[in-house]
Design an enzyme around this catalytic site. Structure first.
Site, PDB file in Angstrom:
ATOM      1  N   TYR A 251      15.120  13.408 -15.217  1.00 21.10           N
ATOM      2  CA  TYR A 251      14.638  14.081 -14.028  1.00 21.10           C
ATOM      3  C   TYR A 251      14.293  15.436 -14.235  1.00 21.10           C
ATOM      4  O   TYR A 251      13.311  16.455 -13.834  1.00 21.10           O
ATOM      5  CB  TYR A 251      15.569  14.225 -12.962  1.00 21.10           C
ATOM      6  CG  TYR A 251      15.736  12.839 -12.102  1.00 21.10           C
ATOM      7  CD1 TYR A 251      14.888  12.342 -11.433  1.00 21.10           C
ATOM      8  CD2 TYR A 251      16.812  11.941 -12.474  1.00 21.10           C
ATOM      9  CE1 TYR A 251      14.854  11.105 -10.845  1.00 21.10           C
ATOM     10  CE2 TYR A 251      16.934  10.673 -12.052  1.00 21.10           C
ATOM     11  CZ  TYR A 251      15.884  10.273 -11.230  1.00 21.10           C
ATOM     12  OH  TYR A 251      15.909   8.862 -10.476  1.00 21.10           O
TER      13      TYR A 251
ATOM     14  N   GLN B 199       7.394   8.442   0.498  1.00 22.29           N
ATOM     15  CA  GLN B 199       8.225   7.847  -0.455  1.00 22.29           C
ATOM     16  C   GLN B 199       8.277   8.563  -1.756  1.00 22.29           C
ATOM     17  O   GLN B 199       9.195   8.250  -2.586  1.00 22.29           O
ATOM     18  CB  GLN B 199       7.885   6.292  -0.474  1.00 22.29           C
ATOM     19  CG  GLN B 199       7.914   5.451   0.499  1.00 22.29           C
ATOM     20  CD  GLN B 199       7.480   4.053   0.319  1.00 22.29           C
ATOM     21  OE1 GLN B 199       6.173   4.129   0.603  1.00 22.29           O
ATOM     22  NE2 GLN B 199       8.181   2.995  -0.018  1.00 22.29           N
ATOM     23  N   ASN B 200       7.611   9.599  -1.897  1.00 20.15           N
ATOM     24  CA  ASN B 200       7.258  10.326  -3.115  1.00 20.15           C
ATOM     25  C   ASN B 200       8.304  11.572  -3.274  1.00 20.15           C
ATOM     26  O   ASN B 200       8.592  12.234  -2.047  1.00 20.15           O
ATOM     27  CB  ASN B 200       5.952  10.851  -3.129  1.00 20.15           C
ATOM     28  CG  ASN B 200       4.849   9.503  -3.287  1.00 20.15           C
ATOM     29  OD1 ASN B 200       5.179   8.662  -3.627  1.00 20.15           O
ATOM     30  ND2 ASN B 200       3.462   9.990  -2.729  1.00 20.15           N
ATOM     31  N   ILE B 201       8.770  11.871  -4.227  1.00 21.30           N
ATOM     32  CA  ILE B 201       9.597  12.896  -4.317  1.00 21.30           C
ATOM     33  C   ILE B 201       8.989  14.333  -4.941  1.00 21.30           C
ATOM     34  O   ILE B 201       9.802  15.343  -5.203  1.00 21.30           O
ATOM     35  CB  ILE B 201      10.864  12.693  -5.567  1.00 21.30           C
ATOM     36  CG1 ILE B 201      10.007  12.359  -6.921  1.00 21.30           C
ATOM     37  CG2 ILE B 201      11.533  11.422  -4.789  1.00 21.30           C
ATOM     38  CD1 ILE B 201      11.295  11.957  -7.939  1.00 21.30           C
ATOM     39  N   ASP B 202       7.665  14.221  -4.813  1.00 19.38           N
ATOM     40  CA  ASP B 202       6.787  15.692  -5.333  1.00 19.38           C
ATOM     41  C   ASP B 202       6.549  16.441  -4.218  1.00 19.38           C
ATOM     42  O   ASP B 202       6.971  16.085  -3.132  1.00 19.38           O
ATOM     43  CB  ASP B 202       5.660  14.967  -5.929  1.00 19.38           C
ATOM     44  CG  ASP B 202       4.775  14.389  -5.147  1.00 19.38           C
ATOM     45  OD1 ASP B 202       4.336  14.886  -4.086  1.00 19.38           O
ATOM     46  OD2 ASP B 202       4.283  13.343  -5.696  1.00 19.38           O
TER      47      ASP B 202
ATOM     48  N   HIS C 240      12.900   9.671   0.420  1.00 18.80           N
ATOM     49  CA  HIS C 240      13.460   9.491  -1.032  1.00 18.80           C
ATOM     50  C   HIS C 240      14.011  10.834  -1.715  1.00 18.80           C
ATOM     51  O   HIS C 240      14.419  10.675  -2.891  1.00 18.80           O
ATOM     52  CB  HIS C 240      12.614   8.613  -1.899  1.00 18.80           C
ATOM     53  CG  HIS C 240      12.615   7.208  -1.398  1.00 18.80           C
ATOM     54  ND1 HIS C 240      11.361   6.645  -1.814  1.00 18.80           N
ATOM     55  CD2 HIS C 240      13.212   6.320  -0.613  1.00 18.80           C
ATOM     56  CE1 HIS C 240      11.425   5.251  -1.417  1.00 18.80           C
ATOM     57  NE2 HIS C 240      12.471   5.070  -0.250  1.00 18.80           N
TER      58      HIS C 240
ATOM     59  N   CYS D 197      24.764  18.874  -4.394  1.00 15.39           N
ATOM     60  CA  CYS D 197      26.218  18.825  -4.956  1.00 15.39           C
ATOM     61  C   CYS D 197      26.813  17.230  -4.674  1.00 15.39           C
ATOM     62  O   CYS D 197      26.631  16.834  -3.563  1.00 15.39           O
ATOM     63  CB  CYS D 197      27.109  19.694  -4.239  1.00 15.39           C
ATOM     64  SG  CYS D 197      28.849  19.647  -4.461  1.00 15.39           S
TER      65      CYS D 197
ATOM     66  N   THR E 290       0.646   2.272  -0.965  1.00 16.14           N
ATOM     67  CA  THR E 290       1.781   1.909  -0.940  1.00 16.14           C
ATOM     68  C   THR E 290       1.857   0.355  -1.296  1.00 16.14           C
ATOM     69  O   THR E 290       0.746  -0.434  -1.037  1.00 16.14           O
ATOM     70  CB  THR E 290       2.744   1.921   0.398  1.00 16.14           C
ATOM     71  OG1 THR E 290       2.172   1.129   1.443  1.00 16.14           O
ATOM     72  CG2 THR E 290       2.979   3.322   1.001  1.00 16.14           C
TER      73      THR E 290
ATOM     74  N   ALA F 125      -7.492   6.852  -2.797  1.00 11.77           N
ATOM     75  CA  ALA F 125      -7.046   7.725  -1.565  1.00 11.77           C
ATOM     76  C   ALA F 125      -7.924   8.846  -1.470  1.00 11.77           C
ATOM     77  O   ALA F 125      -8.028   9.392  -0.443  1.00 11.77           O
ATOM     78  CB  ALA F 125      -5.553   7.701  -1.943  1.00 11.77           C
TER      79      ALA F 125
END
Length: 241
Positions: free
Chosen positions: A57, A94-97, A112, A120, A180, A223
């Site tokens: 990560y 759903q993206n983590i950016d 997500h 923590c 998706t 897109a």
């Protein structure tokens, strides 16, 4: 589409960020950038080899902050839609950016988690965190000596803010799914939930998703091309209202 929309819900997946250079999880072989999902995206993997997970990560976090990674025309169009629509736009990603936020969207739900935050392991306190997370790095915000971890929902963990998501789907008069696969639940079921409450449904994808039959309208292509076109159409209807 023949009337203005006032409660638009947009679901986005990996396909919208792929055009910005973000590599995606390959569901067909269970690999994410040549790593097994069990090793880098599960609580068990983190417990087994925290150094590997943190390194994985940390690399993704560094890549996201590279100057070459920018929101594309689809992200920018959704930001414009929220700014100009006489109504509410909710982006469920759903993206983590952070490309939606950088593209101008403010009402974004990250189901997500977010790569530029840390959590923590003991207290679940979430903080902004743009630097590497080190194994052994303790929580900065509480007195509990506990390991910091990426603020990412791993396989087997509960998705975030589901109550807000279902409330938005109940109010939606337009539901748009962008980029998706339609194979990961609960997100794959959102189109059905929105339809049950009367929303018009549109799919934008490179190819039909696994739930394409649920959509009343389908638009296939990049897109970065299809989303700006749709936003122009929605805003044109809005000005005629």
């Amino acid at each position: 589409m023949n009337f203005p929309y006032r409660n638009i819900v947009v679901l986005t997946g990996a396909g919208i960020s792929a055009e910005s250079g973000i590599q995606t999880f390959r569901a067909q072989d269970g690999l994410w950038e040549n790593h097994r999902i069990e090793d880098v995206a599960t609580p068990e993997g983190f417990a087994r080899d925290p150094d590997l997970v943190q390194s994985f990560y940390n690399q993704r976090r560094q890549k996201l902050q590279d100057e070459t990674i920018k929101p594309n025309a689809a992200h920018l169009a959704l930001g414009r839609l929220e700014a100009e629509l006489e109504g509410k736009v909710t982006v469920i990603t759903q993206n983590i950016d952070n490309l939606h936020e950088r593209g101008g969207s403010q009402n974004v739900i990250h189901m997500h988690g977010e790569l530029l935050k840390a959590r923590c392991s003991e207290s679940n306190q979430v903080i902004e965190h743009t630097e590497d997370i080190k194994t052994g790095e303790l929580c900065h915000c509480c007195q509990i000596p506990s390991q910091m971890r990426p603020h990412i929902v791993w396989f087997g963990e509960m998705r975030l803010r589901m109550g807000e998501i279902y409330a938005a789907l109940e109010e939606a008069d337009l539901f748009v799914s962008i980029g998706t696969s339609g194979v990961v639940y609960p997100a794959a079921g959102f189109v059905h939930d929105a339809k049950m409450h009367g929303a018009h449904t549109i799919e934008i994808n490179l190819e039909p998703s696994a739930v394409e039959s649920e959509f009343e309208e389908k638009r296939y292509g990049k897109a970065s091309v299809e989303v700006p076109k749709l936003v122009d159409e929605i805003l044109a209807l809005d000005t005629k209202a």
